[in-house]
Design a protein around this motif. Structure first.
Motif, PDB file in Angstrom:
ATOM      1  N   ALA A   6       0.849  -1.195   0.000  1.00 49.65           N
ATOM      2  CA  ALA A   6       0.000   0.000   0.000  1.00 49.65           C
ATOM      3  C   ALA A   6       0.881   1.239   0.000  1.00 49.65           C
ATOM      4  O   ALA A   6       0.691   2.156   0.794  1.00 49.65           O
ATOM      5  CB  ALA A   6      -0.936   0.002   1.206  1.00 49.65           C
ATOM      6  N   ALA A   7       1.881   1.230  -0.899  1.00 50.17           N
ATOM      7  CA  ALA A   7       2.836   2.339  -0.987  1.00 50.17           C
ATOM      8  C   ALA A   7       3.436   2.619   0.387  1.00 50.17           C
ATOM      9  O   ALA A   7       3.815   1.686   1.098  1.00 50.17           O
ATOM     10  CB  ALA A   7       2.176   3.559  -1.606  1.00 50.17           C
ATOM     11  N   CYS A   8       3.498   3.887   0.785  1.00 47.20           N
ATOM     12  CA  CYS A   8       4.155   4.237   2.044  1.00 47.20           C
ATOM     13  C   CYS A   8       3.400   3.739   3.277  1.00 47.20           C
ATOM     14  O   CYS A   8       3.941   3.754   4.381  1.00 47.20           O
ATOM     15  CB  CYS A   8       4.330   5.754   2.144  1.00 47.20           C
TER      16      CYS A   8
ATOM     17  N   VAL B 232       2.418  11.901  19.277  1.00 47.54           N
ATOM     18  CA  VAL B 232       1.980  11.463  17.952  1.00 47.54           C
ATOM     19  C   VAL B 232       3.213  11.250  17.081  1.00 47.54           C
ATOM     20  O   VAL B 232       4.127  12.079  17.085  1.00 47.54           O
ATOM     21  CB  VAL B 232       1.059  12.513  17.289  1.00 47.54           C
ATOM     22  N   GLU B 233       3.232  10.125  16.368  1.00 45.31           N
ATOM     23  CA  GLU B 233       4.196   9.927  15.289  1.00 45.31           C
ATOM     24  C   GLU B 233       3.398   9.993  13.995  1.00 45.31           C
ATOM     25  O   GLU B 233       2.465   9.209  13.797  1.00 45.31           O
ATOM     26  CB  GLU B 233       4.901   8.578  15.419  1.00 45.31           C
ATOM     27  N   LEU B 234       3.726  10.943  13.125  1.00 45.14           N
ATOM     28  CA  LEU B 234       2.956  11.101  11.893  1.00 45.14           C
ATOM     29  C   LEU B 234       3.861  11.136  10.667  1.00 45.14           C
ATOM     30  O   LEU B 234       5.080  11.263  10.774  1.00 45.14           O
ATOM     31  CB  LEU B 234       2.047  12.326  11.970  1.00 45.14           C
ATOM     32  N   HIS B 235       3.219  11.055   9.509  1.00 42.61           N
ATOM     33  CA  HIS B 235       3.905  10.774   8.251  1.00 42.61           C
ATOM     34  C   HIS B 235       4.445  12.055   7.601  1.00 42.61           C
ATOM     35  O   HIS B 235       3.898  12.553   6.611  1.00 42.61           O
ATOM     36  CB  HIS B 235       2.930  10.068   7.312  1.00 42.61           C
TER      37      HIS B 235
ATOM     38  N   GLY C  46       0.510   7.411   6.022  1.00 43.05           N
ATOM     39  CA  GLY C  46      -0.217   7.556   4.772  1.00 43.05           C
ATOM     40  C   GLY C  46       0.534   6.960   3.607  1.00 43.05           C
ATOM     41  O   GLY C  46       1.771   6.960   3.580  1.00 43.05           O
ATOM     42  N   GLY C  47      -0.209   6.462   2.613  1.00 41.55           N
ATOM     43  CA  GLY C  47       0.436   5.855   1.461  1.00 41.55           C
ATOM     44  C   GLY C  47      -0.197   6.248   0.148  1.00 41.55           C
ATOM     45  O   GLY C  47      -1.409   6.165  -0.021  1.00 41.55           O
ATOM     46  N   GLY C  48       0.617   6.711  -0.787  1.00 44.46           N
ATOM     47  CA  GLY C  48       0.175   6.988  -2.142  1.00 44.46           C
ATOM     48  C   GLY C  48      -0.691   8.222  -2.262  1.00 44.46           C
ATOM     49  O   GLY C  48      -1.021   8.895  -1.283  1.00 44.46           O
TER      50      GLY C  48
ATOM     51  N   ASP D   1      -5.542  13.745  -2.703  1.00 43.53           N
ATOM     52  CA  ASP D   1      -5.687  13.198  -1.351  1.00 43.53           C
ATOM     53  C   ASP D   1      -4.685  12.066  -1.151  1.00 43.53           C
ATOM     54  O   ASP D   1      -4.072  11.561  -2.106  1.00 43.53           O
ATOM     55  CB  ASP D   1      -7.121  12.676  -1.165  1.00 43.53           C
ATOM     56  N   VAL D   2      -4.510  11.643   0.102  1.00 49.79           N
ATOM     57  CA  VAL D   2      -3.710  10.462   0.420  1.00 49.79           C
ATOM     58  C   VAL D   2      -4.530   9.231   0.050  1.00 49.79           C
ATOM     59  O   VAL D   2      -5.704   9.119   0.423  1.00 49.79           O
ATOM     60  CB  VAL D   2      -3.359  10.433   1.925  1.00 49.79           C
ATOM     61  N   ALA D   3      -3.948   8.296  -0.681  1.00 44.51           N
ATOM     62  CA  ALA D   3      -4.704   7.147  -1.165  1.00 44.51           C
ATOM     63  C   ALA D   3      -5.189   6.256  -0.025  1.00 44.51           C
ATOM     64  O   ALA D   3      -6.314   5.766  -0.035  1.00 44.51           O
ATOM     65  CB  ALA D   3      -3.859   6.343  -2.143  1.00 44.51           C
ATOM     66  N   LEU D   4      -4.339   6.025   0.966  1.00 41.96           N
ATOM     67  CA  LEU D   4      -4.706   5.199   2.114  1.00 41.96           C
ATOM     68  C   LEU D   4      -4.028   5.743   3.356  1.00 41.96           C
ATOM     69  O   LEU D   4      -2.816   5.964   3.360  1.00 41.96           O
ATOM     70  CB  LEU D   4      -4.279   3.742   1.906  1.00 41.96           C
TER      71      LEU D   4
END
Length: 412
Positions: A87-89, A302-305, A392-394, A399-402
């Motif tokens: 799922a990408a990233c 929080v750890e975020l992308h 988040g991925g793609g 928008d972020v795909a997932l």
């Protein structure tokens, strides 16, 4: 209820001479030792995440092919159900979702693995960037061309460039137009995270930076400088997820270190989404907060992308840590620093800890686990009890795909 029983990662770095199998072996062994798991054969299923093995010649059955040498050496259970995930990233978080979902369905012990190599032994990685951007129809980028036209700029992905950096740069310009976000505020996020990583032995970059140094670095895609972008890193992570029934069977020392998964969800992106819409990160966070029965203000960290430092600006808004459009001032105020209102990316985040794509989601959970267990060293927050990871991925449209979000809680 599901728990993280054990978790382990490799440090992030450039390891052109290390194989996928070697990286996975290190992370898996670390997770098994962390859980004090005497019988790995009790693992009922493994979800294996990877994105780029195809570039290195592993075209199918990636998990089986990477893990087979460990099975042959008696280091990994034979007869294991292995599910390949991409799922990408967000691949690592998608693997975690599979392991978590199996527990929700009645399994007792499952495993999520994520591994990535982004630094080939021959070459500088430019071919890898081109490979990542290939295979999509040109029309896929039409929403970005339309946004660029609104902003009076151009968007034309090209060879030797990172498509991710080009898209993030355009989104940053959009946010700057709509909310007055400044490049100095984006740089404040980068400087914070580079400085946080100094005391993180798992980080790829371990040097402090000031806002001025970040701004003075080479521009890679206006308005982003090199210091605002995640480096290409190699690494692996593994997480053991268990049921409450299984946890009760473990020694007290293991039960005390287990972390409750209070909430977890995946959300898909919208092709035509504005900053005001229920975009993928907003939807996932809302679902996870509801499942956990908590509010953003309840979080300790929080750890975020932050694949770029601009991403942190909009994600603190998406996760409800501040109002929409206030991510820049919120970050520049020091609210997300160690000792601030809510520590964001105390590990150094992707821009400094590193971003080995399919391993990133599990690495985020590892950083939360260290904080919640009081094992984060010089970056330890006082009395951390509740933490969120966002991965988040793609891209789909703008928008972020997932997006995956997870809330972990210290129970002991």
């Amino acid at each position: 209820m599901a728990y993280v029983l054990g978790i382990g990662v490799t440090p992030v770095g450039r390891y052109p001479d290390r194989s996928f199998t070697e990286l996975v072996a290190e992370a898996y062994d670390s997770a098994i030792k962390d859980a004090q798991l005497a019988e790995p054969d009790r693992i009922e299923g493994t979800w294996f995440a990877n994105m780029l093995a195809d570039f290195f010649g592993v075209r199918s059955m990636r998990g089986l092919r990477v893990l087979a040498p460990l099975v042959e050496d008696g280091l990994f259970p034979d007869g294991q159900r292995i599910v390949n995930v991409e799922a990408a990233c967000a691949s690592g978080s998608a693997a975690f979702n599979g392991a978590w979902s199996a527990i929700q369905s009645g399994a007792d012990l499952t495993l999520a693995i994520g591994v990535e190599k982004m630094n080939p032994a021959d070459g500088d990685g430019v071919e890898l960037l081109d490979w990542m951007a290939g295979g999509l129809p040109d029309s896929y980028w039409d929403p970005y061309r339309a946004l660029a036209a609104e902003l009076g700029v151009t968007f034309e992905p090209g060879a030797g460039r990172s498509i991710a950096m080009d898209t993030y740069a355009l989104l940053a310009q959009s946010h700057m137009r709509d909310y007055g976000t400044t490049v100095e505020q984006i740089a404040a996020s980068a400087a914070k995270n580079h400085t946080n990583a100094v005391h993180n032995p798992r980080a790829q970059y371990r040097f402090p930076m000031t806002t001025e140094q970040v701004l003075a670095d080479r521009v890679i895609a206006e308005p982003l400088t090199r210091s605002m972008a995640a480096p290409r890193g190699d690494g692996a992570g593994a997480a053991l997820v268990c049921s409450e029934r299984f946890l009760r069977q473990q020694p007290a020392a293991v039960r005390e270190r287990a972390l409750k998964i209070r909430g977890h969800s995946l959300a898909g992106g919208r092709i035509d989404a504005s900053w005001q819409d229920q975009r993928s990160p907003v939807a996932s966070a809302s679902q996870t907060y509801a499942m956990a029965g908590v509010k953003p203000s309840d979080l300790d960290l929080v750890e975020l992308h932050d694949a770029t430092s601009f991403a942190e600006i909009h994600l603190v808004e998406d996760l409800g840590l501040c109002e929409r459009g206030q991510g820049g001032p919120f970050t520049a105020s020091g609210a997300t620093q160690l000792g601030g209102d809510v520590a964001v990316n105390s590990s150094g985040g992707l821009v400094s800890r590193g971003h080995p794509i399919a391993a990133t989601g599990i690495m985020m959970l590892n950083e939360l686990a260290l904080q919640l267990r009081g094992e984060a060293g010089e970056n330890q927050l006082p009395d951390a009890g509740l933490a969120m990871a966002e991965n988040g991925g793609g891209f789909i449209g703008t928008d972020v795909a997932l997006t995956a979000t997870t809330i972990l809680e210290r129970v002991a």
